[in-house]
Design a protein around this motif. Structure first.
Motif, short mmCIF file in Angstrom:
data_model
loop_
_atom_site.label_atom_id
_atom_site.label_comp_id
_atom_site.label_asym_id
_atom_site.label_seq_id
_atom_site.Cartn_x
_atom_site.Cartn_y
_atom_site.Cartn_z
N UNK A 131 -71.51 34.26 73.81
CA UNK A 131 -70.60 33.69 72.73
C UNK A 131 -71.10 32.59 71.96
N UNK A 132 -71.60 31.66 72.82
CA UNK A 132 -72.37 30.27 72.11
C UNK A 132 -73.40 30.54 71.46
N UNK A 133 -74.20 31.74 71.83
CA UNK A 133 -75.25 32.09 70.84
C UNK A 133 -74.96 32.69 69.58
N UNK A 134 -73.69 32.88 69.44
CA UNK A 134 -73.28 33.56 68.20
C UNK A 134 -72.41 32.52 67.33
N UNK A 135 -72.49 31.26 67.79
CA UNK A 135 -71.64 30.24 67.23
C UNK A 135 -72.68 29.44 66.26
N UNK A 136 -71.96 28.96 65.05
CA UNK A 136 -72.52 28.00 64.13
C UNK A 136 -71.85 26.86 64.07
N UNK A 137 -72.52 25.85 64.21
CA UNK A 137 -72.19 24.40 64.35
C UNK A 137 -71.56 23.99 62.98
N UNK A 138 -70.36 23.47 62.80
CA UNK A 138 -69.68 23.00 61.63
C UNK A 138 -69.03 21.72 61.96
N UNK A 139 -68.36 21.11 60.80
CA UNK A 139 -67.96 19.81 60.94
C UNK A 139 -66.75 19.83 61.92
N UNK A 140 -66.00 20.91 62.29
CA UNK A 140 -65.08 21.12 63.22
C UNK A 140 -65.35 21.46 64.58
N UNK A 141 -66.75 21.73 64.67
CA UNK A 141 -67.31 22.22 66.03
C UNK A 141 -67.92 23.92 65.73
N UNK A 142 -68.35 24.24 66.88
CA UNK A 142 -68.85 25.54 67.20
C UNK A 142 -67.87 26.71 66.67
N UNK A 143 -68.25 27.38 65.58
CA UNK A 143 -67.45 28.51 65.03
C UNK A 143 -68.03 30.13 65.36
N UNK A 144 -67.65 30.99 66.01
CA UNK A 144 -68.39 32.00 66.05
C UNK A 144 -68.40 32.78 64.87
N UNK A 145 -69.75 33.62 64.91
CA UNK A 145 -69.90 34.39 63.70
C UNK A 145 -69.54 35.69 64.18
N UNK A 146 -68.16 36.24 64.13
CA UNK A 146 -68.02 37.61 64.67
C UNK A 146 -67.55 38.72 63.69
N UNK A 147 -67.55 39.68 63.90
CA UNK A 147 -67.24 40.90 63.06
C UNK A 147 -65.64 40.98 62.97
N UNK A 148 -65.18 41.46 61.89
CA UNK A 148 -63.70 41.54 61.76
C UNK A 148 -63.12 42.18 62.93
N UNK A 149 -63.75 43.55 63.43
CA UNK A 149 -63.15 43.92 64.70
C UNK A 149 -63.14 43.07 65.81
N UNK A 150 -64.03 42.22 66.03
CA UNK A 150 -64.23 41.34 67.29
C UNK A 150 -63.24 40.09 67.17
N UNK A 151 -63.06 39.50 65.58
CA UNK A 151 -62.02 38.48 65.60
C UNK A 151 -60.46 39.13 65.92
N UNK A 152 -60.23 40.44 65.34
CA UNK A 152 -59.10 40.97 65.60
C UNK A 152 -58.76 41.08 67.14
N UNK A 153 -59.82 41.67 67.71
CA UNK A 153 -59.67 41.79 69.18
C UNK A 153 -59.25 40.56 69.86
N UNK A 154 -60.01 39.42 69.53
CA UNK A 154 -59.64 38.18 70.23
C UNK A 154 -58.44 37.63 69.89
N UNK A 155 -57.95 37.75 68.64
CA UNK A 155 -56.84 37.31 68.02
C UNK A 155 -55.45 38.01 68.56
N UNK A 156 -55.67 39.16 68.92
CA UNK A 156 -54.76 40.17 69.39
C UNK A 156 -54.39 39.82 70.83
N UNK A 157 -55.54 39.61 71.82
CA UNK A 157 -55.51 39.12 73.05
C UNK A 157 -54.67 37.76 73.12
N UNK A 158 -55.16 36.84 72.05
CA UNK A 158 -54.51 35.64 72.23
C UNK A 158 -52.88 35.70 72.06
#
Length: 85
Positions: A42-69
C-alpha cells in the motif's frame, strides 16, 4: 518541481505522518489492505500530498476499502483510539 531538502526533524515528522496514515488504513480496513498486498505494498502505491500519503487506487479498490470501513464502523469494530507511537 525541485526536490526540497528536509531537516532531520522534518524528515522524521514526515516519516511519522506516513506511518500513522498506514496505521489508520490497517485499523479501518485490514482485509482490504491485506488484499492489496499488505502495508508495504500500500505504501508503494501512495503519493505524498500536503495532507499526507494518499493511495493511488482503482475505483473498485477504493470501493472495497470504503465498504469494509463502513461495515466495521457500523458494527463497532473500528477502534478509533489507535495506539500512540
Amino acid at each position: 518541481m525541485a526536490n526540497e531538502k528536509l531537516t532531520v526533524a522534518e524528515a522524521l515528522h514526515q516519516a511519522e505522518m506516513i506511518d500513522r496514515t498506514l496505521d489508520a488504513w490497517e485499523v479501518t480496513a485490514p482485509q482490504g489492505v491485506a488484499a492489496l498486498g499488505g502495508r508495504d505494498a500500500l505504501s508503494l502505491r501512495c503519493e505524498m500530498t500536503c495532507i499526507g500519503p494518499v493511495p493511488q487506487l482503482l475505483k473498485a479498490e477504493w470501493e472495497r476499502l470504503s465498504n469494509e470501513y463502513e461495515d466495521r464502523r457500523r458494527y463497532g469494530e473500528v477502534d478509533y483510539d489507535m495506539p500512540k507511537r
